[in-house]
Enzyme design. Structure first.
Site, PDB file in Angstrom:
ATOM      1  N   ARG A   1     -17.642  40.643  -9.246  1.00  0.00           N
ATOM      2  CA  ARG A   1     -18.498  39.581  -8.680  1.00  0.00           C
ATOM      3  C   ARG A   1     -18.939  38.541  -9.714  1.00  0.00           C
ATOM      4  O   ARG A   1     -19.971  37.902  -9.565  1.00  0.00           O
ATOM      5  CB  ARG A   1     -19.727  40.167  -7.990  1.00  0.00           C
TER       6      ARG A   1
ATOM      7  N   LYS B   1     -14.470  23.672 -10.632  1.00  0.00           N
ATOM      8  CA  LYS B   1     -13.556  24.046  -9.540  1.00  0.00           C
ATOM      9  C   LYS B   1     -12.514  24.998 -10.102  1.00  0.00           C
ATOM     10  O   LYS B   1     -11.819  24.660 -11.065  1.00  0.00           O
ATOM     11  CB  LYS B   1     -12.840  22.813  -8.998  1.00  0.00           C
TER      12      LYS B   1
ATOM     13  N   GLU C   1      -5.518  10.257 -16.252  1.00  0.00           N
ATOM     14  CA  GLU C   1      -6.898  10.599 -15.861  1.00  0.00           C
ATOM     15  C   GLU C   1      -7.896   9.888 -16.771  1.00  0.00           C
ATOM     16  O   GLU C   1      -8.961   9.456 -16.329  1.00  0.00           O
ATOM     17  CB  GLU C   1      -7.134  12.121 -15.920  1.00  0.00           C
TER      18      GLU C   1
ATOM     19  N   LYS D   1     -17.331  12.640 -16.272  1.00  0.00           N
ATOM     20  CA  LYS D   1     -17.123  13.679 -15.253  1.00  0.00           C
ATOM     21  C   LYS D   1     -18.406  14.495 -15.083  1.00  0.00           C
ATOM     22  O   LYS D   1     -18.799  14.833 -13.966  1.00  0.00           O
ATOM     23  CB  LYS D   1     -15.921  14.574 -15.582  1.00  0.00           C
TER      24      LYS D   1
ATOM     25  N   GLU E   1     -19.097  18.459  -4.199  1.00  0.00           N
ATOM     26  CA  GLU E   1     -18.245  17.443  -3.573  1.00  0.00           C
ATOM     27  C   GLU E   1     -18.636  17.092  -2.146  1.00  0.00           C
ATOM     28  O   GLU E   1     -17.895  17.296  -1.201  1.00  0.00           O
ATOM     29  CB  GLU E   1     -16.763  17.858  -3.606  1.00  0.00           C
TER      30      GLU E   1
ATOM     31  N   ARG F   1     -18.677  12.598  -5.863  1.00  0.00           N
ATOM     32  CA  ARG F   1     -17.552  13.198  -6.585  1.00  0.00           C
ATOM     33  C   ARG F   1     -16.207  12.658  -6.084  1.00  0.00           C
ATOM     34  O   ARG F   1     -15.213  12.708  -6.802  1.00  0.00           O
ATOM     35  CB  ARG F   1     -17.632  14.724  -6.445  1.00  0.00           C
TER      36      ARG F   1
ATOM     37  N   ASN G   1     -11.336  10.794  -7.144  1.00  0.00           N
ATOM     38  CA  ASN G   1     -10.029  10.810  -6.475  1.00  0.00           C
ATOM     39  C   ASN G   1      -9.360   9.442  -6.437  1.00  0.00           C
ATOM     40  O   ASN G   1      -8.376   9.261  -5.725  1.00  0.00           O
ATOM     41  CB  ASN G   1     -10.173  11.327  -5.044  1.00  0.00           C
TER      42      ASN G   1
ATOM     43  N   HIS H   1      -5.638   9.025  -5.978  1.00  0.00           N
ATOM     44  CA  HIS H   1      -5.110  10.356  -5.692  1.00  0.00           C
ATOM     45  C   HIS H   1      -4.559  10.507  -4.277  1.00  0.00           C
ATOM     46  O   HIS H   1      -3.738  11.390  -4.047  1.00  0.00           O
ATOM     47  CB  HIS H   1      -6.169  11.429  -5.962  1.00  0.00           C
TER      48      HIS H   1
ATOM     49  N   HIS I   1      -1.172  12.107  -4.509  1.00  0.00           N
ATOM     50  CA  HIS I   1      -0.863  13.431  -3.953  1.00  0.00           C
ATOM     51  C   HIS I   1       0.319  13.366  -2.991  1.00  0.00           C
ATOM     52  O   HIS I   1       1.158  14.266  -2.960  1.00  0.00           O
ATOM     53  CB  HIS I   1      -2.081  13.996  -3.195  1.00  0.00           C
TER      54      HIS I   1
ATOM     55  N   HIS J   1       1.629  15.417 -12.172  1.00  0.00           N
ATOM     56  CA  HIS J   1       0.463  14.891 -11.458  1.00  0.00           C
ATOM     57  C   HIS J   1       0.000  13.548 -12.043  1.00  0.00           C
ATOM     58  O   HIS J   1      -0.246  12.590 -11.313  1.00  0.00           O
ATOM     59  CB  HIS J   1      -0.666  15.936 -11.508  1.00  0.00           C
TER      60      HIS J   1
HETATM   61  N1  LIG Z   1     -10.093  22.472 -11.515  1.00  0.00           N
HETATM   62  C1  LIG Z   1     -10.002  21.169 -11.489  1.00  0.00           C
HETATM   63  O1  LIG Z   1     -10.983  20.458 -11.319  1.00  0.00           O
HETATM   64  C2  LIG Z   1      -8.653  20.542 -11.693  1.00  0.00           C
HETATM   65  C3  LIG Z   1      -8.556  19.169 -11.918  1.00  0.00           C
HETATM   66  C4  LIG Z   1      -7.296  18.639 -12.174  1.00  0.00           C
HETATM   67  C5  LIG Z   1      -6.176  19.450 -12.196  1.00  0.00           C
HETATM   68  N2  LIG Z   1      -6.328  20.793 -11.957  1.00  0.00           N
HETATM   69  C6  LIG Z   1      -5.164  21.691 -12.003  1.00  0.00           C
HETATM   70  O2  LIG Z   1      -4.637  21.666 -13.317  1.00  0.00           O
HETATM   71  C7  LIG Z   1      -3.264  22.042 -13.260  1.00  0.00           C
HETATM   72  C8  LIG Z   1      -2.466  21.164 -14.168  1.00  0.00           C
HETATM   73  O3  LIG Z   1      -2.938  21.326 -15.487  1.00  0.00           O
HETATM   74  P1  LIG Z   1      -2.102  20.807 -16.745  1.00  0.00           P
HETATM   75  O4  LIG Z   1      -1.618  19.457 -16.497  1.00  0.00           O
HETATM   76  O5  LIG Z   1      -2.933  21.079 -17.940  1.00  0.00           O
HETATM   77  O6  LIG Z   1      -0.789  21.720 -16.687  1.00  0.00           O
HETATM   78  P2  LIG Z   1      -0.396  23.135 -17.312  1.00  0.00           P
HETATM   79  O7  LIG Z   1      -1.568  24.018 -17.471  1.00  0.00           O
HETATM   80  O8  LIG Z   1       0.745  23.637 -16.511  1.00  0.00           O
HETATM   81  O9  LIG Z   1       0.144  22.731 -18.761  1.00  0.00           O
HETATM   82  C9  LIG Z   1       1.272  21.889 -18.864  1.00  0.00           C
HETATM   83  C10 LIG Z   1       2.347  22.492 -19.771  1.00  0.00           C
HETATM   84  O10 LIG Z   1       1.945  22.350 -21.133  1.00  0.00           O
HETATM   85  C11 LIG Z   1       2.007  23.616 -21.807  1.00  0.00           C
HETATM   86  N3  LIG Z   1       0.931  23.553 -22.802  1.00  0.00           N
HETATM   87  C12 LIG Z   1      -0.401  23.580 -22.569  1.00  0.00           C
HETATM   88  N4  LIG Z   1      -1.066  23.359 -23.692  1.00  0.00           N
HETATM   89  C13 LIG Z   1      -0.155  23.209 -24.684  1.00  0.00           C
HETATM   90  C14 LIG Z   1      -0.251  22.916 -26.061  1.00  0.00           C
HETATM   91  N5  LIG Z   1      -1.414  22.694 -26.652  1.00  0.00           N
HETATM   92  N6  LIG Z   1       0.899  22.854 -26.768  1.00  0.00           N
HETATM   93  C15 LIG Z   1       2.109  23.032 -26.163  1.00  0.00           C
HETATM   94  N7  LIG Z   1       2.252  23.258 -24.850  1.00  0.00           N
HETATM   95  C16 LIG Z   1       1.125  23.336 -24.127  1.00  0.00           C
HETATM   96  C17 LIG Z   1       1.842  24.627 -20.720  1.00  0.00           C
HETATM   97  O11 LIG Z   1       2.403  25.872 -21.077  1.00  0.00           O
HETATM   98  C18 LIG Z   1       2.589  23.977 -19.560  1.00  0.00           C
HETATM   99  O12 LIG Z   1       3.956  24.216 -19.684  1.00  0.00           O
HETATM  100  C19 LIG Z   1      -2.848  21.958 -11.798  1.00  0.00           C
HETATM  101  O13 LIG Z   1      -2.697  23.254 -11.278  1.00  0.00           O
HETATM  102  C20 LIG Z   1      -4.032  21.272 -11.128  1.00  0.00           C
HETATM  103  O14 LIG Z   1      -4.217  21.701  -9.795  1.00  0.00           O
HETATM  104  C21 LIG Z   1      -7.531  21.328 -11.724  1.00  0.00           C
HETATM  105 ZN   LIG Z   2      -6.014  14.166 -10.959  1.00  0.00          ZN
END
Ligand SMILES: NC(=O)c1ccc[n+]([C@@H]2O[C@H](COP(=O)([O-])OP(=O)(O)OC[C@H]3O[C@@H](n4cnc5c(N)ncnc54)[C@H](O)[C@@H]3O)[C@@H](O)[C@H]2O)c1
Ligand SMILES: [Zn+2]
Length: 362
Positions: free
Chosen positions: A121, A143, A185, A227, A237, A241, A245, A248, A252, A265
């Site tokens: 939990r 999130k 972003e 942020k 949200e 918030r 977007n 987006h 999306h 993305h």
């Molecule tokens: N929670 C939220 O508010 C929120 C907001 C935006 C996006 N997201 C989520 O985030 C995700 C995307 O995140 P991302 O773009 O960081 O992608 P990711 O976590 O897949 O990382 C991208 C790639 O880079 C590699 N990598 C990461 N750090 C590295 C480093 N320092 N050196 C070498 N390689 C590295 C990873 O292994 C991966 O292959 C999506 O699932 C999206 O839904 C969440």
């Molecule tokens: Zn985004």
């Protein structure tokens, strides 16, 4: 080191941004007064580069870390991988006072955060984001969640970390394309909230692309501040918030019609933000000169700003947008800009206008 406070009452936490922070991981965790046992959840790419260092520092400081490694990429955000993490945590007898560290990009952060929110939990959670996108966006705001076959992020929670540590040095090993995607972003924060940040990005883009540590530190800190301000006014949200977007809705839809394969993305929302800027010129009075500056800044960041769509693909895009939550009766609700630095949320835009801005490219 820069510190950004996220004021959320009893869930208040701070984001620290600096080079060399991985070496400070243990004392930062110690300040949370947790138990000795902890788990680092990471993906294979990131673990290969940084896990040994983190495990070493934690052990030296008297913690008992367990490393849980998952596959790299979006597929790790699944209930199956959540189950795997739970099994590892219980096998190593992590208990209520134990804590979980997410070491990686947004995928690892969302996954590990969901695991932390639900295991026993809820156990304490520390974010150590290693992509630019995770440092300025996904690690801030609470999130967390995973995907279902039916769609992305359909299972999740709002669960705030106790601490975020952005080590800028980790960005040095990030593939260039991933770094640029994160910039989409960063530019967004300038458009939606801060004209001075936007101007700074126009001035300093070359230094950012060269990963100049001083510039990165202050730009990332400013993005986190924005942020944090938005999220602390609207944690779950219900209104403000939504401005996060910007770009987006179309972004999306572009990701969806290309099967989440062709565009990262950040690339899709780069195209989406330029389209939203054009819509803003038509429906919200954004000066043409601002549209041009927005387009130019994404290009300078090495990001795509247009998409060529055959008629049939355009129809797919419409369908993808109407599946999005923000659509009612042929009108799509958008975040539109009045000028760089000032947007408003909720304006209806006729589908025909969307066609027009996207067709400007073909
Ligand atoms: N929670 C939220 O508010 C929120 C907001 C935006 C996006 N997201 C989520 O985030 C995700 C995307 O995140 P991302 O773009 O960081 O992608 P990711 O976590 O897949 O990382 C991208 C790639 O880079 C590699 N990598 C990461 N750090 C590295 C480093 N320092 N050196 C070498 N390689 C590295 C990873 O292994 C991966 O292959 C999506 O699932 C999206 O839904 C969440
Ligand atoms: Zn985004």
């Amino acid at each position: 080191m820069r510190t950004v406070n996220v004021p959320l009452g009893p869930r208040t936490y701070s984001i620290n941004i600096s080079a060399g922070l991985l070496d400070q991981l243990a004392p930062h965790c110690r300040s949370l007064e947790p138990g000795q046992k902890c788990a680092i959840i990471s993906d294979r790419n990131v673990a290969r580069k940084y896990a040994r260092k983190c495990v070493g520092h934690l052990k030296e400081a008297g913690f008992e870390p367990v490393l849980i490694t998952v596959a790299a990429g979006e597929t790790a955000k699944s209930l199956k991988v959540v189950q795997y993490c739970y099994d590892q945590l219980s096998r190593h007898r992590l208990e209520r006072r134990s804590f979980i560290i997410a070491l990686g990009g947004g995928v690892v952060g969302d996954l590990a955060g969901f695991v932390a929110a639900t295991y026993l939990r809820g156990v304490a959670f520390v974010q150590v984001p290693t992509t630019l996108l995770a440092q300025v966006d996904s690690s801030v705001g609470g999130k967390v969640g995973v995907n279902l076959k039916a769609g992305k992020n359909l299972v999740g929670a709002f669960y705030q970390p106790r601490l975020v540590l952005c080590d800028i040095d980790t960005l040095r090993t990030l593939p260039a394309r991933e770094f640029r995607a994160g910039l989409a972003e960063v530019i967004k924060y300038g458009i939606i909230y801060d004209a001075a940040l936007f101007e700074r990005l126009e001035r300093d883009m070359d230094r950012i692309l060269a990963k100049d540590a001083a510039v990165l530190e202050s730009v990332i800190a400013r993005c986190c501040e924005i942020k944090a301000e938005v999220v602390s006014q609207d944690e779950t949200e219900s209104g403000l918030r939504a401005i996060l977007n910007f770009g987006h809705t179309i972004g999306h839809a572009i990701e969806a019609i290309s099967g989440y394969r062709k565009y990262l993305h950040g690339e899709a929302i780069s195209i989406g933000q330029v389209a939203a800027a054009r819509l803003s010129a038509m429906h919200a009075g954004l000066p043409k000169s601002h549209v041009d500056r927005i387009d130019a800044l994404f290009r300078k960041g090495g990001l795509p700003t247009e998409i060529k769509l055959a008629r049939q693909k355009l129809a797919h895009l419409h369908r993808a947008m109407t599946l999005d939550k923000k659509v009612t009766e042929g009108e799509v609700r958008f975040v539109l800009a009045e000028r760089i630095g000032k947007v408003h949320w909720g304006q209806s835009v006729p589908v025909a206008s969307i066609d027009r801005v996207l067709r400007q490219n073909s």
